[in-house]
Enzyme design. Structure first.
Site, PDB file in Angstrom:
ATOM      1  N   GLY A   1      -7.645  -4.690 -14.325  1.00 16.75           N
ATOM      2  CA  GLY A   1      -8.753  -5.636 -14.488  1.00 16.75           C
ATOM      3  C   GLY A   1      -8.339  -7.076 -14.675  1.00 16.75           C
TER       4      GLY A   1
ATOM      5  N   THR B   1      -7.760  -5.348  -8.086  1.00 19.86           N
ATOM      6  CA  THR B   1      -9.136  -5.505  -7.608  1.00 19.86           C
ATOM      7  C   THR B   1      -9.521  -6.967  -7.375  1.00 19.86           C
ATOM      8  OG1 THR B   1      -9.703  -3.451  -8.707  1.00 19.86           O
ATOM      9  CG2 THR B   1     -11.535  -4.902  -8.180  1.00 19.86           C
TER      10      THR B   1
ATOM     11  N   THR C   1      -5.691   3.710 -11.794  1.00 19.57           N
ATOM     12  CA  THR C   1      -7.128   3.730 -12.096  1.00 19.57           C
ATOM     13  C   THR C   1      -7.533   4.880 -13.014  1.00 19.57           C
ATOM     14  OG1 THR C   1      -7.440   4.989 -10.080  1.00 19.57           O
ATOM     15  CG2 THR C   1      -7.795   2.613  -9.939  1.00 19.57           C
TER      16      THR C   1
ATOM     17  N   LYS D   1       0.877  -1.175   0.000  1.00 13.22           N
ATOM     18  CA  LYS D   1       0.000   0.000   0.000  1.00 13.22           C
ATOM     19  C   LYS D   1       0.915   1.225   0.000  1.00 13.22           C
ATOM     20  CE  LYS D   1      -3.754   2.498   1.113  1.00 13.22           C
ATOM     21  NZ  LYS D   1      -4.539   2.897  -0.059  1.00 13.22           N
TER      22      LYS D   1
ATOM     23  N   CYS E   1      -1.836   8.593  -8.490  1.00 16.44           N
ATOM     24  CA  CYS E   1      -3.040   8.406  -7.679  1.00 16.44           C
ATOM     25  C   CYS E   1      -4.043   9.493  -8.035  1.00 16.44           C
ATOM     26  CB  CYS E   1      -2.731   8.476  -6.181  1.00 16.44           C
ATOM     27  SG  CYS E   1      -4.238   8.401  -5.194  1.00 16.44           S
TER      28      CYS E   1
END
Lengths: 255, 303
Positions: free
Chosen positions: B244, B266, B193, B46, B132
């Protein structure tokens, strides 16, 4: 893991109960813990849904749920014999008197679908007197009254429209029962909508009676990785899925 | 005969190409119950910032069609706590640890983070999160000059492997990819993202308190795959494909498109064992297709 669905039945206008053959979860589940359920194979809906462990009978696990969206709708259409992909038990559940622990008075407060984890708790609390206060919008939406009575609990109901029991909020009953809390140590256990949990927390603070509340939050992962279900507490930000969903009411910082 | 899954990224040697993406695997603790995490190619932590960050207000995740939005906002305990509490546990796993780092306002913080992490043996590489989408300022990776300046500054003071994580929210991904390469990055990882949003029609409110968030999951895979293909065609340094990846076949598509390695993101939320399943599926695919070395699959797109 994949488990087999034994039964999936409508138990009230809005509520369904699913029984799963899940020996591992049945063995380890504690009241207040939950499972993450994949409502459909594939990528739509993508995420699992968190659902509280409602009851454990031998190697069977029950979950009680209502249709609130696409995922739970698909779940309601599942048939017995089908497989279900679930993860659990997850999270930190209720602390309650076990075995020969001194038990005092245990008051369970359920709002709407908040009864789901409390039945399992009532079953597990040692032989002390358990008072259950169930609140719902209408008489039809009162769940589990019979089941609690079967366990020997004293049950009181409240409805928003007065169609059963007292008309008002489940927390009204708490105020009326002030005498219950004299002399003997008591513990409140609550699960339900946020305003109810907040009211229980305020009562708990005012009367200096400890309360444990089970929070509900949208979750992406349910295992503590995504940091999507954070709650502010006096000891910092906590994950509802990991350090919760059950918290000491005094710890929560309400918005 | 065994299948050779080894890959090299800068100085980093991985026993297989499957890494877990930053922000989707915590600091690995949460996944130890689900599979043997030492089987991973590498773990990307993270994102760490110099000072602790509480992240954005709730709600900060929301499900969308075949995907999800998040606006976590880099919640993390800060560098000191990470080094003291999280890193020792990560080190014990025995898998290369890639530390993701970011800075919201001051790019100089990248230098301080890098200089302190460079001294720690257990840190194998840094992933510069300059992409980010949940911070207030413009993304560094949307600006070629800013990208060059941050990457190059870190390069100058550090010998460890540098991976630069790129944003897909740009007009031309090859431009930024080349800039990262020229600035001295050992590899690039993409995509972070896609900026997106979702609205509740009843309340007319955004489903995220931050209003916008980053879209991830299967919904973005075709676009991510295209961008990885474009970037891999434009640079010489290794490209790590992200976006994805749910199944081994998804990972294989990225490798065929030119990715040297992949990151699973994810998917970890849906199936905590995803990365393990992808490693197993990749091995099976290579065996069935009589490909002895992963290297022979990389960039094998037929045109």
């Amino acid at each position: 893991m994949r488990v087999k669905i034994f039964k999936n039945e409508q138990v009230a206008g809005h509520a369904y109960k699913m029984t799963l053959a899940a020996p591992v979860i049945a063995k380890f589940a504690q009241p207040g813990q939950f499972v993450m359920v994949k409502c459909a194979d594939g990528i739509q809906p993508l995420l699992r849904r968190p659902l509280g462990v409602h009851n454990v009978k031998g190697s069977e696990v029950e979950i009680l749920y209502e249709i609130i969206g696409e995922g739970t709708k698909l779940l309601s259409q599942k048939k017995s014999g089908q497989a279900l992909d679930i993860i659990g038990p997850l999270g930190t559940g209720f602390k309650f008197p076990k075995g020969s622990d001194p038990c005092g008075k245990n008051i369970l407060i359920a709002g709407g679908m908040g009864v789901a984890p409390l039945l399992f708790l009532a079953k597990k609390i040692n032989k002390s007197q358990v008072l259950v206060l169930i609140g719902a919008k209408t008489k039809q939406e009162i769940l589990c009254k019979k089941e609690f009575k079967k366990l020997g609990c004293n049950v009181k109901v409240v409805t928003d429209d007065g169609s059963a029991g007292h008309k008002g909020f489940v927390t009204d009953l708490l105020q009326d029962r002030g005498h219950l809390f004299k002399g003997v140590p008591a513990m409140l256990y609550a699960c339900g909508p946020k305003p109810m949990l907040k009211a229980v927390s305020e009562f708990s603070k005012r009367r200096k009676i400890p309360a444990q509340i089970s929070l509900e939050e949208h979750m992406a992962c349910g295992i503590g990785a995504c940091l999507g279900c954070i709650v502010n507490t006096k000891s910092g930000q906590k994950r509802v899925c990991k350090e919760g969903p059950v918290f000491d009411a005094r710890e929560i910082i309400w918005e | 005969m065994g299948i050779d899954l080894n890959v090299k990224i800068g100085k980093l040697k991985l026993k297989n190409p499957v890494m877990v993406a930053s922000g989707t695997f915590g600091y690995a603790e949460e996944f130890k119950d689900f599979f043997d995490v030492k089987n991973l190619g590498a773990i990307v932590t993270k994102t760490i910032t110099l000072n602790p960050r509480p992240g954005n207000p709730m709600p900060r995740t929301c499900e969308t069609a075949a995907g999800m939005l998040n606006s976590i906002g880099l919640e993390n305990p800060g560098l000191d706590v990470f080094i003291k509490e999280n890193l020792p546990k990560l080190k014990d796993i025995g898998v290369p640890i890639v530390v993701s780092i970011a800075s919201e306002k001051n790019p100089a913080e990248f230098i301080e983070l890098a200089s302190r992490l460079d001294k720690i043996d257990e840190v194998c590489a840094l992933e510069l999160n300059i992409s980010c989408p949940n911070l207030k300022n413009k993304l560094i990776s949307q600006d070629a000059r800013a990208t060059y300046s941050v990457v190059n500054a870190v390069r100058k003071m550090m010998d460890k492997t540098i991976i630069t994580k790129l944003s897909p929210n740009v007009t031309d991904i090859t431009e930024i990819a080349k800039v990262a390469q020229d600035a001295g990055s050992d590899a690039i990882s993409l995509v972070n993202t896609f900026l997106g949003m979702a609205i509740d029609a009843d309340t007319k409110k955004s489903k995220l308190a931050n209003i916008t968030g980053g879209l991830s999951g299967p919904a973005i895979k075709p676009i991510a795959l295209r961008m990885v293909y474009e970037a891999a065609s434009a640079v010489k340094i290794p490209v790590i494909g992200i976006g994805g990846i749910i199944t081994a076949l998804d990972a294989i598509e990225f490798i065929i498109a030119g990715a040297q390695a992949v990151q699973v993101g994810t998917a970890n939320f849906i199936n905590p064992r995803s990365a393990q399943d992808i490693i197993d599926g990749l091995t099976k695919y290579l065996k069935e297709n009589k490909i002895n070395r992963l290297e022979d699959l990389k960039g094998s797109l037929k045109i």
